[in-house]
Design an enzyme around this catalytic site. Structure first.
Site, mmCIF file in Angstrom:
data_model
loop_
_atom_site.group_PDB
_atom_site.id
_atom_site.type_symbol
_atom_site.label_atom_id
_atom_site.label_comp_id
_atom_site.label_asym_id
_atom_site.label_seq_id
_atom_site.Cartn_x
_atom_site.Cartn_y
_atom_site.Cartn_z
ATOM 1 C CE LYS A 162 -38.217 -28.940 -47.441
ATOM 2 N NZ LYS A 162 -39.417 -28.268 -48.003
ATOM 3 C CD GLU B 27 -26.395 -26.600 -57.417
ATOM 4 O OE1 GLU B 27 -26.381 -25.417 -56.998
ATOM 5 O OE2 GLU B 27 -27.099 -26.986 -58.347
ATOM 6 C CB CYS C 235 -28.411 -23.108 -59.544
ATOM 7 S SG CYS C 235 -28.181 -24.617 -60.515
ATOM 8 C CD GLU D 59 -28.243 -18.102 -56.865
ATOM 9 O OE1 GLU D 59 -28.097 -18.928 -57.774
ATOM 10 O OE2 GLU D 59 -28.306 -18.422 -55.657
#
Length: 494
Positions: A177, A252, A291, A388
């Protein structure tokens, strides 16, 4: 605009059962780039059933390792053949520069070749000495089964390859996906796997929203492993959903990555120039939508003013634009929502006392562009330092001692990556050894190797991708104990 096929189940491209579609937007001008199928629970269940049948009764898990490796290499060759087409697709869909798209395609091909070589070079198992010649004991590795692979929008092609290549190398089947925002290059990759000769049902693709598609995959009882790359909030939901069936989980979940610059790295003109240049790359590559972005600059106080002034000057000169246009260095953010999120973080930082040194504005014109932003005088109490952002925003903190630098760098709930800049090799190794991050660069930022593990500490996730550990995620370990001379034990008198 006609619908582009993006649901692939049991070897067949199809539309959603409901007929639902989704418009994929070009982030450079907000126009419709493609119309794709919008799958749901029905498509997800069908894809899992196809993967289950292909694993339980199909040929792929029992295909000899050299043949599996050969298919991965053919896929890598096809990627190189179609490099320009797929790089253009990645640039248009994700907003990155065309050169970044080309690099991504090359890295994807490298990943397929690496895992092909890794499995092809393995022995048949690890022989265990049982202490007698009457026993042959061996530890072998087998595929885990049906894998649910959920990938993010920032590196759709690259992140898919980090999961697909080891999953196939190990003999698994999968349902993939991709992010509903950037599904196009992933569909192209599935097409290349089919062209390379992958049997029907091994690779299945469902495009659609995280809820219901991702949520159903994480909870599905016939899925044996779920590998997810994305945000912390979604990752924790995946882990909770997977718990009921006790399936393997690899996550992750991003990072808040420190880039520590000691004054001794800046004492020469080349050293200063390199450290500033790499700080720009660390923070603003792909508009900060990485990331491992070095979004926290932690610079020694004695060098800070000069360093930040030059950094801000160069940030103001970064050329924004459509990624396919000549001379463009940085593309747009992926969506209007992502730009608004970035703006909210900058506004909160200024309200909390940060000093704007560059950027902080939307440029005129269409698309989801935002100027690379440098925020000085930041501290750990600020949201923009703790959380983040996933946008082109760099915060600046200062330190006086090595111990303080390490403490600042480790003062985060994440632990994905970090860097240290110094002309003292001993200091570099010493600080790198104390940083609690899965990847640490000394006098560099961003490079990775397919043969080296990638993943983080803390809330950056669980498990590893790439390297031998990345392959191990997609395997189960089995001990086979063969008694060559069986005889009664006489434990019971009987």
């Amino acid at each position: 605009m006609s619908e582009q096929p993006t649901i692939h189940i049991a070897g067949t491209w199809r539309s959603a059962v409901s007929g639902a579609t989704r418009e994929v937007l070009d982030p450079a001008d907000a126009t419709v780039l493609a119309v794709v199928a919008e799958g749901g629970t029905a498509e997800t269940d069908a894809a899992v059933s196809a993967a289950r049948a292909a694993f339980d009764g199909g040929e792929w898990p029992r295909t000899p390792v050299p043949e599996r490796a050969a298919l991965l290499r053919r896929t890598a060759d096809l990627l190189q053949r179609d490099r320009e087409r797929i790089a253009l697709l990645e640039s248009r869909d994700a907003g990155k520069t065309l050169q970044e798209g080309r690099v991504d395609v090359d890295c994807v091909a490298d990943a397929f070749r690496y895992f092909a070589d890794l499995v092809a070079g393995e022995s048949a198992g690890r022989v265990v000495d049982a202490g007698t010649c009457d026993v042959h004991s061996v530890v072998v590795h087998e595929p885990v089964g049906v894998c649910a692979l959920i990938t993010p929008w920032n590196y759709p092609l690259l992140q898919a390859s980090w999961k697909i290549a080891p999953a196939l190398a190990a003999g698994n089947t999968f349902v993939l996906k991709p992010s509903e925002i950037t599904p196009l290059s992933t569909a192209a990759l599935i097409g290349l796997l089919v062209e390379a000769g992958l049997p029907a049902g091994v690779a299945n693709l469902v495009t659609g929203a995280g809820d219901p598609v991702g949520a159903r995959l994480a909870a599905h009882p016939d899925v044996d492993l779920v590998s997810f790359t994305g945000g912390l909030t979604s990752g924790t939901k995946v882990m909770r959903a997977a718990a009921d069936s006790v399936k393997k989980v690899a996550l992750e979940l991003g990072g808040k990555n420190p880039n520590v610059v000691f004054a001794d790295a800046c004492t020469t003109r080349p050293g200063f120039d390199t450290a500033v240049d790499q700080a720009l790359n660390a923070a603003f590559m792909h508009s900060g939508q990485v990331c491992s972005a070095g979004s926290r600059l932690i610079v020694e106080e004695s060098a800070a003013e000069r360093f930040v002034a030059e950094l801000a000057r160069r940030a103001d000169r970064i050329r924004l634009g459509r990624g396919t246009d000549p001379g463009v260095e940085c593309g747009p953010l992926v969506s209007a929502a992502q730009r608004e999120r970035t703006e909210e973080y900058v506004a909160s930082a200024l309200a909390e006392g940060a000093v704007l040194r560059s950027g902080g504005v939307r440029p005129d014109g269409p698309g989801y562009f935002y100027r690379p932003t440098v925020l000085d005088r930041c501290h750990r109490g600020m949201r923009v330092v703790r959380e983040e952002v996933f946008g082109p925003v760099l915060t600046v903190e200062t330190f006086r001692t090595e111990a303080e630098a390490v403490a600042l760098a480790n003062d985060t709930e994440y632990g994905l990556a970090g860097a240290v800049w110094t002309s003292d090799p001993g200091r570099g190794r010493r600080v790198a050894g104390r940083l609690r991050h899965g990847t640490v660069w000394i006098n560099d930022f961003h490079p990775y190797l397919p043969q080296a593990e990638w993943g983080g500490f803390g809330k950056s996730g669980t498990g590893r991708e790439l390297g031998p550990s990345g392959l191990a995620e997609y395997r189960e370990t089995k001990h086979v104990y063969h008694n060559l001379a069986p005889r009664p034990v006489r434990w019971f008198a009987g």
